[in-house]
Design a protein around this motif. Sequence first.
Motif, short mmCIF file in Angstrom:
data_model
loop_
_atom_site.label_atom_id
_atom_site.label_comp_id
_atom_site.label_asym_id
_atom_site.label_seq_id
_atom_site.Cartn_x
_atom_site.Cartn_y
_atom_site.Cartn_z
N LEU A 181 40.18 45.59 33.46
CA LEU A 181 40.37 46.88 34.13
C LEU A 181 39.91 46.81 35.58
CD1 LEU A 181 39.20 49.28 31.28
CD2 LEU A 181 41.54 48.64 31.89
N GLN A 182 38.84 46.07 35.85
CA GLN A 182 38.37 45.92 37.23
C GLN A 182 39.39 45.17 38.08
OE1 GLN A 182 34.29 44.59 37.91
NE2 GLN A 182 33.71 45.28 35.85
N ILE A 183 39.95 44.10 37.53
CA ILE A 183 40.95 43.33 38.28
C ILE A 183 42.21 44.16 38.48
CG2 ILE A 183 42.46 41.30 38.20
CD1 ILE A 183 40.22 39.84 36.68
N ASP A 208 42.47 47.21 39.02
CA ASP A 208 42.27 48.17 40.11
C ASP A 208 41.91 47.51 41.44
OD1 ASP A 208 42.82 50.38 38.50
OD2 ASP A 208 40.73 50.57 37.85
N ALA A 209 41.83 46.19 41.47
CA ALA A 209 41.38 45.49 42.68
C ALA A 209 42.50 45.24 43.68
CB ALA A 209 40.72 44.16 42.30
N TYR A 210 43.76 45.46 43.26
CA TYR A 210 44.90 45.17 44.13
C TYR A 210 46.10 45.95 43.61
CZ TYR A 210 48.36 42.47 46.80
OH TYR A 210 49.38 42.08 47.65
N ASP A 211 47.09 46.14 44.45
CA ASP A 211 48.31 46.84 44.05
C ASP A 211 49.28 45.83 43.42
OD1 ASP A 211 50.26 48.76 43.70
OD2 ASP A 211 51.00 48.63 45.77
N TRP A 212 48.98 45.43 42.18
CA TRP A 212 49.75 44.41 41.50
C TRP A 212 51.14 44.89 41.12
CZ3 TRP A 212 47.10 40.03 41.83
CH2 TRP A 212 45.71 40.07 41.85
N ASP A 213 52.10 43.96 41.11
CA ASP A 213 53.46 44.28 40.67
C ASP A 213 53.62 44.07 39.17
OD1 ASP A 213 54.52 44.84 43.28
OD2 ASP A 213 54.44 42.69 43.67
N PHE A 214 52.79 43.21 38.58
CA PHE A 214 52.86 42.92 37.14
C PHE A 214 51.62 42.15 36.75
CE2 PHE A 214 54.18 39.03 39.01
CZ PHE A 214 54.09 38.01 38.08
N MET A 274 45.07 32.64 35.68
CA MET A 274 43.86 32.68 34.87
C MET A 274 42.67 33.28 35.62
SD MET A 274 42.44 29.74 32.31
CE MET A 274 41.16 29.09 33.34
N LEU A 275 42.83 34.52 36.06
CA LEU A 275 41.67 35.24 36.55
C LEU A 275 40.84 35.65 35.33
CD1 LEU A 275 43.13 37.60 39.31
CD2 LEU A 275 42.01 35.39 39.59
N THR A 276 39.56 35.38 35.38
CA THR A 276 38.69 35.75 34.26
C THR A 276 37.70 36.83 34.64
OG1 THR A 276 37.18 33.97 34.83
CG2 THR A 276 38.87 33.49 33.17
N ASP A 277 37.49 36.98 35.94
CA ASP A 277 36.63 38.07 36.41
C ASP A 277 37.02 38.41 37.84
OD1 ASP A 277 35.19 36.36 38.26
OD2 ASP A 277 34.12 35.59 36.51
N VAL A 278 36.53 39.53 38.31
CA VAL A 278 36.93 40.01 39.62
C VAL A 278 36.35 39.15 40.74
CG1 VAL A 278 35.03 41.64 40.04
CG2 VAL A 278 37.36 42.18 40.86
N THR A 279 35.30 38.38 40.44
CA THR A 279 34.70 37.50 41.44
C THR A 279 35.69 36.48 41.98
OG1 THR A 279 32.53 37.73 40.37
CG2 THR A 279 32.82 35.87 41.88
N ALA A 280 36.51 35.94 41.08
CA ALA A 280 37.51 34.95 41.50
C ALA A 280 38.49 35.57 42.49
CB ALA A 280 38.26 34.40 40.29
N GLY A 336 51.49 39.02 40.81
CA GLY A 336 50.73 39.45 39.65
C GLY A 336 49.58 38.50 39.35
N PHE A 337 49.02 38.62 38.17
CA PHE A 337 47.94 37.73 37.74
C PHE A 337 48.01 37.53 36.25
CE2 PHE A 337 46.28 41.97 37.12
CZ PHE A 337 45.46 41.89 36.00
N SER A 338 47.56 36.36 35.81
CA SER A 338 47.41 36.12 34.38
C SER A 338 45.92 36.19 34.08
CB SER A 338 47.99 34.77 33.96
OG SER A 338 47.26 33.69 34.50
N PHE A 339 45.60 36.70 32.89
CA PHE A 339 44.21 37.05 32.62
C PHE A 339 43.71 36.51 31.29
CE2 PHE A 339 41.08 39.90 30.70
CZ PHE A 339 40.09 39.90 31.68
N HIS A 340 42.47 36.00 31.33
CA HIS A 340 41.72 35.66 30.12
C HIS A 340 40.29 36.13 30.37
CE1 HIS A 340 44.78 33.26 28.09
NE2 HIS A 340 45.05 32.68 29.24
#
Length: 393
Positions: A158-160, A162-168, A115-121, A147-151
Amino acid sequence: MQYRNDRYGKPVSLLGYGCMRFTKEGGRIDIDKAEKEVMAAIKGGVNYLDTAYIYPGSEAAVGEILRRNHCREQVCVATKLPQYYVKSKGAIDRYFLEQLKRLQTDYIDYYLMHMLTDVTAWNKLKQLGIEEWISRKKQEGSIRNLGFSFHGNTEMFLQILDAYDWDFCQIQYNYMDEHTQAGKKGLLAAAERGIPVIIMEPLRGGKLVDLLPDKAKKLIAGHPKKWSPAEWGLRWLWQQPEVTSVLSGMNSMEMLEENMRIASEVQAGEFEEDDFALIEQVKQEIHNTLKVGCTGCGYCMQCPKKIDISGAFRCYNHMYTEGKGSGRHEYLQTVCLQKDFADVGSCVECGKCEEICPQHLEIRKKLKEADKNLLPWYYKIGLKAVKKMGFLG
């Protein structure tokens, strides 16, 4: 069962098993029932099981089911770091090791920042050394994909991304959320970067099945394809080739069998013009009636006063999809008559529910509104009488 590949070419079943909604008895997961359903899914070709640290009892149940049936290697297990609880570098490892113990395994196939909601986390986690930690875990093989789950909103997604080389990544996406949260724009952006996308809340916690307005139900029933509401929702997703896998919180054999059938039949790009037109008509009917955009995910249930927030919202919406009397009866029966029922008046306005709500709802405001409509004065008098007579034990 059909499959679409992850970033490294490993097949992932179109249908993933969402393990948050296992059937519970007396507040505990019915492990034997869950085992039958999960094993039927695995036998049918489902190879992706999704759980999380904060889903009560879920990780332990998944671990026990896989241990009992000696099938850990047959499936991919996805779980999530509760990053919102992490305050120190040491906490990252503590949570991860606890999850391995619960799951009775020594590796996680798909590990998510929950549950990343913004790039600050994410930046806070970076300051705690999360990137180096991930690198070590990948090298030792205890994490296979990160990876990350997002809300949140599309631009933040889009910012998150591009913030890391995510696999999914994992996003909430359905025909009602086509242009909210990460949305279609986010889905396409991830696909363009070669990042597989796992879908959660494909039917908005069942709202796109059980709480459809009568007019929407009639539109679906009258369509020549005769698909069920669930089938329309799932096919709308799977016909998009950018969708890797769709999670379903299956807790009955009937639901499981229907979903596996659809996942074995659906084809990318199969929707025709009149199919899209029906979806748009259904969406309009829903917009005309919905009061609160709650998916019933249960995150807000960490309320310190134990108020059944999602239960109240579910019944509030029910009032405007199935009728006021029906919604109020549902509220009395499923929420108010619980022995430990906590009414809205016990809310201390702490705001913790809003901090963690994936939908960013104005929970405190909407909860008061819901309670006022669900419990008019004469209902409250009756409820007090029932309690006074001791009918609640």
